[in-house]
Design a protein around this motif. Structure first.
Motif, mmCIF file in Angstrom:
data_model
loop_
_atom_site.group_PDB
_atom_site.id
_atom_site.type_symbol
_atom_site.label_atom_id
_atom_site.label_comp_id
_atom_site.label_asym_id
_atom_site.label_seq_id
_atom_site.Cartn_x
_atom_site.Cartn_y
_atom_site.Cartn_z
ATOM 1 N N HIS A 193 -47.311 -18.157 78.974
ATOM 2 C CA HIS A 193 -48.494 -18.135 79.844
ATOM 3 C C HIS A 193 -48.648 -19.461 80.578
ATOM 4 O O HIS A 193 -48.544 -20.539 79.982
ATOM 5 C CB HIS A 193 -49.734 -17.883 78.975
ATOM 6 C CG HIS A 193 -51.034 -17.968 79.706
ATOM 7 N ND1 HIS A 193 -52.069 -18.775 79.293
ATOM 8 C CD2 HIS A 193 -51.475 -17.338 80.824
ATOM 9 C CE1 HIS A 193 -53.090 -18.629 80.117
ATOM 10 N NE2 HIS A 193 -52.752 -17.768 81.055
ATOM 11 N N LEU A 195 -51.530 -21.102 83.242
ATOM 12 C CA LEU A 195 -52.840 -20.933 83.883
ATOM 13 C C LEU A 195 -53.065 -22.056 84.878
ATOM 14 O O LEU A 195 -52.896 -23.232 84.552
ATOM 15 C CB LEU A 195 -53.962 -20.955 82.840
ATOM 16 C CG LEU A 195 -55.395 -21.073 83.377
ATOM 17 C CD1 LEU A 195 -55.789 -19.833 84.179
ATOM 18 C CD2 LEU A 195 -56.396 -21.313 82.251
ATOM 19 N N ARG A 197 -56.208 -23.328 86.586
ATOM 20 C CA ARG A 197 -57.650 -23.120 86.440
ATOM 21 C C ARG A 197 -58.371 -23.238 87.777
ATOM 22 O O ARG A 197 -58.066 -24.098 88.612
ATOM 23 C CB ARG A 197 -58.231 -24.132 85.462
ATOM 24 C CG ARG A 197 -59.732 -23.945 85.202
ATOM 25 C CD ARG A 197 -60.248 -24.952 84.190
ATOM 26 N NE ARG A 197 -59.660 -24.726 82.883
ATOM 27 C CZ ARG A 197 -59.161 -25.676 82.110
ATOM 28 N NH1 ARG A 197 -59.133 -26.931 82.533
ATOM 29 N NH2 ARG A 197 -58.667 -25.388 80.927
ATOM 30 N N SER A 235 -49.517 -26.289 83.414
ATOM 31 C CA SER A 235 -50.507 -25.281 83.028
ATOM 32 C C SER A 235 -51.805 -25.913 82.551
ATOM 33 O O SER A 235 -51.807 -26.979 81.919
ATOM 34 C CB SER A 235 -49.944 -24.390 81.920
ATOM 35 O OG SER A 235 -50.924 -23.458 81.483
ATOM 36 N N GLY A 237 -53.699 -23.973 80.639
ATOM 37 C CA GLY A 237 -53.986 -23.070 79.536
ATOM 38 C C GLY A 237 -54.060 -23.775 78.200
ATOM 39 O O GLY A 237 -53.565 -24.893 78.032
ATOM 40 N N HIS A 281 -53.103 -16.659 86.586
ATOM 41 C CA HIS A 281 -52.223 -16.606 85.425
ATOM 42 C C HIS A 281 -50.833 -16.135 85.852
ATOM 43 O O HIS A 281 -50.704 -15.250 86.694
ATOM 44 C CB HIS A 281 -52.747 -15.624 84.375
ATOM 45 C CG HIS A 281 -54.180 -15.830 84.009
ATOM 46 N ND1 HIS A 281 -54.559 -16.511 82.875
ATOM 47 C CD2 HIS A 281 -55.325 -15.426 84.622
ATOM 48 C CE1 HIS A 281 -55.894 -16.517 82.806
ATOM 49 N NE2 HIS A 281 -56.368 -15.872 83.862
ATOM 50 N N GLU A 425 -62.624 -16.912 76.902
ATOM 51 C CA GLU A 425 -62.192 -17.690 78.064
ATOM 52 C C GLU A 425 -63.388 -18.005 78.963
ATOM 53 O O GLU A 425 -63.574 -19.133 79.415
ATOM 54 C CB GLU A 425 -61.135 -16.895 78.833
ATOM 55 C CG GLU A 425 -60.418 -17.680 79.900
ATOM 56 C CD GLU A 425 -59.276 -16.880 80.505
ATOM 57 O OE1 GLU A 425 -59.555 -16.084 81.424
ATOM 58 O OE2 GLU A 425 -58.137 -17.036 80.050
#
Length: 441
Positions: A193, A195, A197, A235, A237, A281, A425
């Motif tokens: 994953h 992410l 943001r 990322s 995440g 994502h 989240e």
């Protein structure tokens, strides 16, 4: 007690000074050590009314660098590493502040039980596990506190998020009957994953910047750059420093956006960017395997629950639970007799505290954690859940064939976990946006 009653490392690198210098160092430490702290330590972030010091950030970076070294992974550039680690520490510090205000604690007995469970998973005793960590360069007291803080944050998240999630029988039926539901029960996914943001209330310029960053990452992945390295360095995440590795999970338990995007991915393939309230994502299908397990381990558990109320404080309830626990432990009283007389769970009290056969996911996390980490035939420590103070005993274990009832429970857990991930989240982003955070790197 039924399902409705009980629903579902950081450390420093350890240095060893030469013995011959210990006395000299000890004599100089009060002056030299204090001078160093005053001269070198500084605040790198303010989180509400607390601060994160440069020394704390350096300790965490050292710990993560050690983990990268053990796995043979390449470290991200130092500036990115500091930014990633500090962001994680800010979220942790914020949640610990919320937990403290909510009176959420983890006592020594519960912590020791959790650590013993981790040791057993590594086929070690607790003492052997502690020795092995110290030999690898970890600071054991600091490791203990990291596990305690992880448990506190987990309890906060359960109290703040999981308690708001409700799944009806009708939703379970619809899910089991749907083509997606059938397909999602047939496989487990191992996902990576990334992410990017997008802050809550982001301006058009911020959204455009995030979009450009996402597109750039996607292009670099298509050109063959390493997914784990890009996740580590770019990322936002929660698993960025683990290379974006989210681990294995039944397909049905991933958040809806993830599971729908992942269904059509073959091993090694990467999804197109997916937009959610948190940002953009990108997923990678690390691996997939067929079929939910046909056999499940079940635990025959009995417990005693002591609740606090208008006449009994939480401290008094804990003291009573401890007294009953000790009477059973020293053999002066029988578990079933005391449960029938004192337990505040009427459903199990009449059966001597017996809960019947329990599977994973049926109990609240604190109860399940204690159940899984208590050796068969032994008493657990006294521990707290949202219902009060408990202790338990696992009388037997068995492997049971998957039944329709278990399949329904699996579906219920999958829907609850999926919603929990989605709500968590959002909740974390809300708490971050409402907090005062001043980064001074």
């Amino acid at each position: 007690m039924n399902n409705g009653t009980l629903p579902a490392s950081r450390s420093t690198l350890h240095t060893r000074p030469l013995r011959g210098l210990l006395m000299i160092v000890a004599l100089c430490l009060p002056l030299l050590g204090q001078a160093k702290v005053e001269m070198l330590d500084r605040i790198v972030a303010v989180v509400n009314d607390g601060a994160i010091m440069a020394s704390e950030l350096d300790e965490r970076i050292n710990m993560i660098a050690l983990q990268f070294q053990e796995k043979g992974q390449q470290l991200p550039p130092p500036a990115i590493m500091r930014e990633q680690v500090l962001d994680r520490m800010i979220l942790e510090r914020l949640q610990l502040q919320l937990a403290k205000r909510g009176g959420i604690k983890v006592d020594e007995a519960s912590l020791n039980q959790a650590l013993a469970g981790i040791a057993r998973q590594n086929n070690m005793t607790l003492e052997g596990f502690a020795d092995a960590l110290q030999q690898d360069g970890y600071d054991w007291p600091q490791f203990r506190e990291q596990i305690r803080e992880d448990m506190i944050i987990s309890r906060l998240q359960q109290r703040s998020v999981a308690s708001r999630i409700r799944v009806t029988d009708r939703e379970v039926n619809r899910f089991l009957e749907s083509e997606m539901g059938k397909q999602m029960f047939e496989e487990d996914f191992h996902l990576g994953h990334i992410l990017v943001r997008v802050p809550a209330g982001a301006s058009p310029e911020e959204v455009q910047a995030a979009t450009s960053k996402t597109n750039d990452i996607e292009t670099r992945l298509k050109q063959g750059e390493d997914f784990n390295q890009l996740a580590t360095s770019l990322s936002d995440g929660p698993k960025a420093l683990e290379g974006g590795d989210l681990g294995w999970r039944p397909a049905a338990q991933w958040p809806t956006l993830f599971s729908e995007a992942a269904l059509g991915l073959e091993k090694g393939e990467i999804s197109a960017p997916i937009r959610s309230g948190a940002g953009f994502h990108i997923l990678k299908m690390m691996d997939r395997r067929g079929g939910a397990e046909k056999v499940v381990t079940q635990y025959q558990v009995r417990h005693i629950l002591i609740k606090s109320d208008a006449l009994t404080s939480s401290e008094q309830a804990q003291q009573q639970a401890t007294r009953l626990h000790d009477e059973i432990a020293d053999g002066s009283a029988n578990f079933a007799t005391l449960a029938a007389e004192y337990s505040d769970d009427p459903g199990s009290a009449r059966n001597g505290g017996e809960l019947g056969w329990v599977s994973r996911g049926e109990m609240v996390p604190e109860f399940e954690e204690m159940m899984l980490n208590t050796p068969q035939g032994e008493l657990s420590p006294v521990f707290e859940t949202q219902f009060g103070w408990h202790f338990l005993r696992v009388d037997a274990m068995r492997d049971a064939d998957m039944s329709e009832e278990f399949r329904r429970m699996q579906a219920m857990q999958a829907l609850q976990k999926r919603r929990f991930e989605e709500e968590l989240e959002t909740w974390v982003q809300e708490q971050r946006s409402e907090a005062y955070v001043d980064i001074r790197l």
